[in-house]
Write a protein that holds these residues in place. Structure first.
Motif, PDB file in Angstrom:
ATOM      1  N   LYS A   8       0.835  -1.208   0.000  1.00 48.00           N
ATOM      2  CA  LYS A   8       0.000   0.000   0.000  1.00 48.00           C
ATOM      3  C   LYS A   8       0.866   1.252   0.000  1.00 48.00           C
ATOM      4  CE  LYS A   8      -3.951  -2.058   2.373  1.00 48.00           C
ATOM      5  NZ  LYS A   8      -4.798  -2.005   3.581  1.00 48.00           N
ATOM      6  N   LEU A   9       1.913   1.257   0.820  1.00 40.49           N
ATOM      7  CA  LEU A   9       2.814   2.415   0.870  1.00 40.49           C
ATOM      8  C   LEU A   9       3.539   2.604  -0.458  1.00 40.49           C
ATOM      9  CD1 LEU A   9       4.260   1.818   4.433  1.00 40.49           C
ATOM     10  CD2 LEU A   9       2.766   3.686   3.766  1.00 40.49           C
ATOM     11  N   LYS A  10       3.908   1.503  -1.093  1.00 40.35           N
ATOM     12  CA  LYS A  10       4.563   1.613  -2.398  1.00 40.35           C
ATOM     13  C   LYS A  10       3.628   2.244  -3.423  1.00 40.35           C
ATOM     14  CE  LYS A  10       7.789  -2.222  -1.857  1.00 40.35           C
ATOM     15  NZ  LYS A  10       8.162  -3.572  -2.321  1.00 40.35           N
ATOM     16  N   VAL A  11       2.361   1.824  -3.395  1.00 43.16           N
ATOM     17  CA  VAL A  11       1.378   2.394  -4.328  1.00 43.16           C
ATOM     18  C   VAL A  11       1.191   3.883  -4.071  1.00 43.16           C
ATOM     19  CG1 VAL A  11      -1.048   2.325  -5.004  1.00 43.16           C
ATOM     20  CG2 VAL A  11       0.199   0.198  -4.655  1.00 43.16           C
ATOM     21  N   ILE A  12       1.142   4.270  -2.765  1.00 43.94           N
ATOM     22  CA  ILE A  12       0.989   5.696  -2.421  1.00 43.94           C
ATOM     23  C   ILE A  12       2.185   6.490  -2.907  1.00 43.94           C
ATOM     24  CG2 ILE A  12       0.890   7.301  -0.481  1.00 43.94           C
ATOM     25  CD1 ILE A  12      -0.668   4.984   0.989  1.00 43.94           C
ATOM     26  N   LYS A  13       3.380   5.928  -2.766  1.00 43.90           N
ATOM     27  CA  LYS A  13       4.590   6.613  -3.223  1.00 43.90           C
ATOM     28  C   LYS A  13       4.563   6.815  -4.731  1.00 43.90           C
ATOM     29  CE  LYS A  13       9.604   6.323  -2.882  1.00 43.90           C
ATOM     30  NZ  LYS A  13      10.744   5.492  -2.480  1.00 43.90           N
ATOM     31  N   ARG A  98       6.921  18.623   0.416  1.00 40.73           N
ATOM     32  CA  ARG A  98       7.133  18.327   1.841  1.00 40.73           C
ATOM     33  C   ARG A  98       6.446  17.012   2.238  1.00 40.73           C
ATOM     34  NH1 ARG A  98       5.893  24.296   4.452  1.00 40.73           N
ATOM     35  NH2 ARG A  98       7.771  25.349   3.652  1.00 40.73           N
ATOM     36  N   ASN A  99       5.197  16.861   1.775  1.00 37.70           N
ATOM     37  CA  ASN A  99       4.479  15.623   2.088  1.00 37.70           C
ATOM     38  C   ASN A  99       5.183  14.402   1.519  1.00 37.70           C
ATOM     39  OD1 ASN A  99       2.351  16.873   3.503  1.00 37.70           O
ATOM     40  ND2 ASN A  99       1.326  17.396   1.578  1.00 37.70           N
ATOM     41  N   VAL A 100       5.720  14.570   0.302  1.00 41.50           N
ATOM     42  CA  VAL A 100       6.445  13.460  -0.314  1.00 41.50           C
ATOM     43  C   VAL A 100       7.677  13.101   0.505  1.00 41.50           C
ATOM     44  CG1 VAL A 100       7.809  12.814  -2.330  1.00 41.50           C
ATOM     45  CG2 VAL A 100       5.576  13.873  -2.635  1.00 41.50           C
ATOM     46  N   VAL A 101       8.394  14.140   0.972  1.00 41.79           N
ATOM     47  CA  VAL A 101       9.591  13.887   1.793  1.00 41.79           C
ATOM     48  C   VAL A 101       9.212  13.171   3.089  1.00 41.79           C
ATOM     49  CG1 VAL A 101      11.431  15.010   3.085  1.00 41.79           C
ATOM     50  CG2 VAL A 101      10.879  15.801   0.781  1.00 41.79           C
ATOM     51  N   GLU A 102       8.118  13.656   3.724  1.00 42.96           N
ATOM     52  CA  GLU A 102       7.679  13.010   4.969  1.00 42.96           C
ATOM     53  C   GLU A 102       7.267  11.559   4.736  1.00 42.96           C
ATOM     54  OE1 GLU A 102       4.615  15.450   6.494  1.00 42.96           O
ATOM     55  OE2 GLU A 102       5.966  17.036   7.221  1.00 42.96           O
ATOM     56  N   LEU A 103       6.547  11.346   3.613  1.00 44.58           N
ATOM     57  CA  LEU A 103       6.153   9.972   3.305  1.00 44.58           C
ATOM     58  C   LEU A 103       7.356   9.083   3.033  1.00 44.58           C
ATOM     59  CD1 LEU A 103       3.039  10.607   1.069  1.00 44.58           C
ATOM     60  CD2 LEU A 103       3.040   9.374   3.222  1.00 44.58           C
ATOM     61  N   GLN A 104       8.354   9.655   2.342  1.00 46.05           N
ATOM     62  CA  GLN A 104       9.566   8.873   2.106  1.00 46.05           C
ATOM     63  C   GLN A 104      10.256   8.507   3.417  1.00 46.05           C
ATOM     64  OE1 GLN A 104      11.884  11.244  -0.558  1.00 46.05           O
ATOM     65  NE2 GLN A 104      10.725  10.626  -2.392  1.00 46.05           N
ATOM     66  N   LYS A 105      10.277   9.482   4.352  1.00 48.95           N
ATOM     67  CA  LYS A 105      10.872   9.191   5.663  1.00 48.95           C
ATOM     68  C   LYS A 105      10.095   8.095   6.388  1.00 48.95           C
ATOM     69  CE  LYS A 105      12.871  13.766   6.483  1.00 48.95           C
ATOM     70  NZ  LYS A 105      12.804  14.987   7.324  1.00 48.95           N
ATOM     71  N   LYS A 106       8.742   8.224   6.351  1.00 54.37           N
ATOM     72  CA  LYS A 106       7.917   7.205   7.009  1.00 54.37           C
ATOM     73  C   LYS A 106       8.132   5.829   6.390  1.00 54.37           C
ATOM     74  CE  LYS A 106       4.179  10.227   8.592  1.00 54.37           C
ATOM     75  NZ  LYS A 106       2.738  10.558   8.452  1.00 54.37           N
ATOM     76  N   ILE A 107       8.196   5.822   5.042  1.00 56.05           N
ATOM     77  CA  ILE A 107       8.393   4.539   4.355  1.00 56.05           C
ATOM     78  C   ILE A 107       9.739   3.929   4.724  1.00 56.05           C
ATOM     79  CG2 ILE A 107       8.752   3.514   2.076  1.00 56.05           C
ATOM     80  CD1 ILE A 107       6.594   5.652   1.129  1.00 56.05           C
ATOM     81  N   SER A 108      10.765   4.789   4.797  1.00 55.18           N
ATOM     82  CA  SER A 108      12.088   4.275   5.190  1.00 55.18           C
ATOM     83  C   SER A 108      12.058   3.725   6.614  1.00 55.18           C
ATOM     84  CB  SER A 108      13.121   5.393   5.066  1.00 55.18           C
ATOM     85  OG  SER A 108      12.814   6.448   5.963  1.00 55.18           O
TER      86      SER A 108
END
Length: 295
Positions: A8-13, A98-108
């Motif tokens: 799901k996170l991959k799809v959101i990314k 910014r949201n993309v960066v935060e999501l990338q951090k969360k995904i990591s």
């Protein structure tokens, strides 16, 4: 659940990446449109300047000048609107980045947690394997112990059967010995009867008479024993019943109704018998306390 959240996170990314690309394309288009408008504005300004020059040269073209001013004002408003829209798009692009960066951090972080969970699962699997090995070893030991116990049980069962067989043989031997003893006793009695008999009779008749007399004596003794045993049992039974009834009566008189005799005797006996009882029991029931009382 964590493993289900990863796709799901991959799809959101991927969706966010597509949105960023679309925003960049829109910004490029807006920049191109702004450049085109700037060129047009410059051309219009040049045209306006040329018209102003012509108007200055020809004062009869005042109406055309007003129309041109109105057109210029509309174009300026359109430029302002475009600039405000571009500013809004830039802000939204920044927020999305910014949201993309935060999501990338969360995904990591999630990937790191998943790695840690995988390590924990590996450790758990190793511990479970060790426990399974220990349990299998303990089961094997228990099976060996059960086999030993079964062997011991079988040996004990065989010993019990042998003992039962020996006991049966011993009982048979005892019966044979008793029979032999009885035969010896009979022979002794026959010999005594033959010696004590003064009359000359046949040995068969003497044996029959002695056996009959002995049997009658034994039967009489057994009957007497049974008679006295039965009478003794009846006597013991009656004594036990009497003692129990006496205990019940004493318990009733002591704890439940001490005045039972006083209430029951007048109903059972007549007045004369009650008077006689009183006369008989008065000296036993009265207490002599004259010597104890002070004078």
């Amino acid at each position: 659940q964590k493993m289900m959240e990863i796709p799901k996170l991959k799809v959101i990314k991927q969706n966010l990446d597509y949105l960023n690309l679309d925003l960049e394309k829109d910004l490029q288009r807006l920049d191109e449109a702004n450049q085109v408008l700037l060129r047009k504005i410059q051309e219009k300004e040049e045209a306006i300047q040329s018209l102003e020059r012509e108007i200055a040269l020809s004062p009869g073209r005042a109406n055309e000048r007003e129309e041109l001013n109105h057109i210029v004002f509309e174009k300026e408003e359109a430029l302002r609107n475009l600039e405000s829209e571009t500013a809004k798009l830039i802000k939204s692009n920044k927020i999305l980045s910014r949201n993309v960066v935060e999501l990338q951090k969360k995904i990591s972080r999630r990937f790191k947690n998943i790695d840690n969970d995988k390590e924990d699962l590996k450790q758990m699997l190793a511990e479970l394997k060790v426990r399974l090995q220990k349990s299998t070893e303990s089961c094997a030991k228990q099976e060996k112990e059960l086999l030993k116990i079964e062997g011991n049980y079988q040996s004990l069962h065989q010993l019990c059967e042998d003992q039962a067989h020996y006991i049966k043989k011993y009982q048979e031997i005892l019966r044979q010995m008793e029979k032999e003893k009885e035969m010896l006793l009979l022979e002794k009695e026959i010999f005594k009867a033959q010696n004590n008999s003064s009359q000359i009779v046949k040995p068969g008749s003497i044996l029959v008479e002695t056996i009959q007399s002995n049997m009658e004596k034994t039967i009489i003794k057994k009957e007497k024993k049974i008679f006295w045993y039965k009478h003794f049992q009846c006597g013991v039974f009656m004594v036990m019943i009497f003692i129990r009834l006496l205990g019940y009566v004493l318990f009733h008189l002591q704890y439940i109704n001490p005045d039972l005799l006083v209430d029951v005797l007048p109903m059972v006996m007549s007045r004369d018998t009650l008077k006689r009882l009183r006369e008989v029991l008065l000296p036993f029931l009265t207490l002599e306390v004259e010597e104890v009382l002070p004078h």
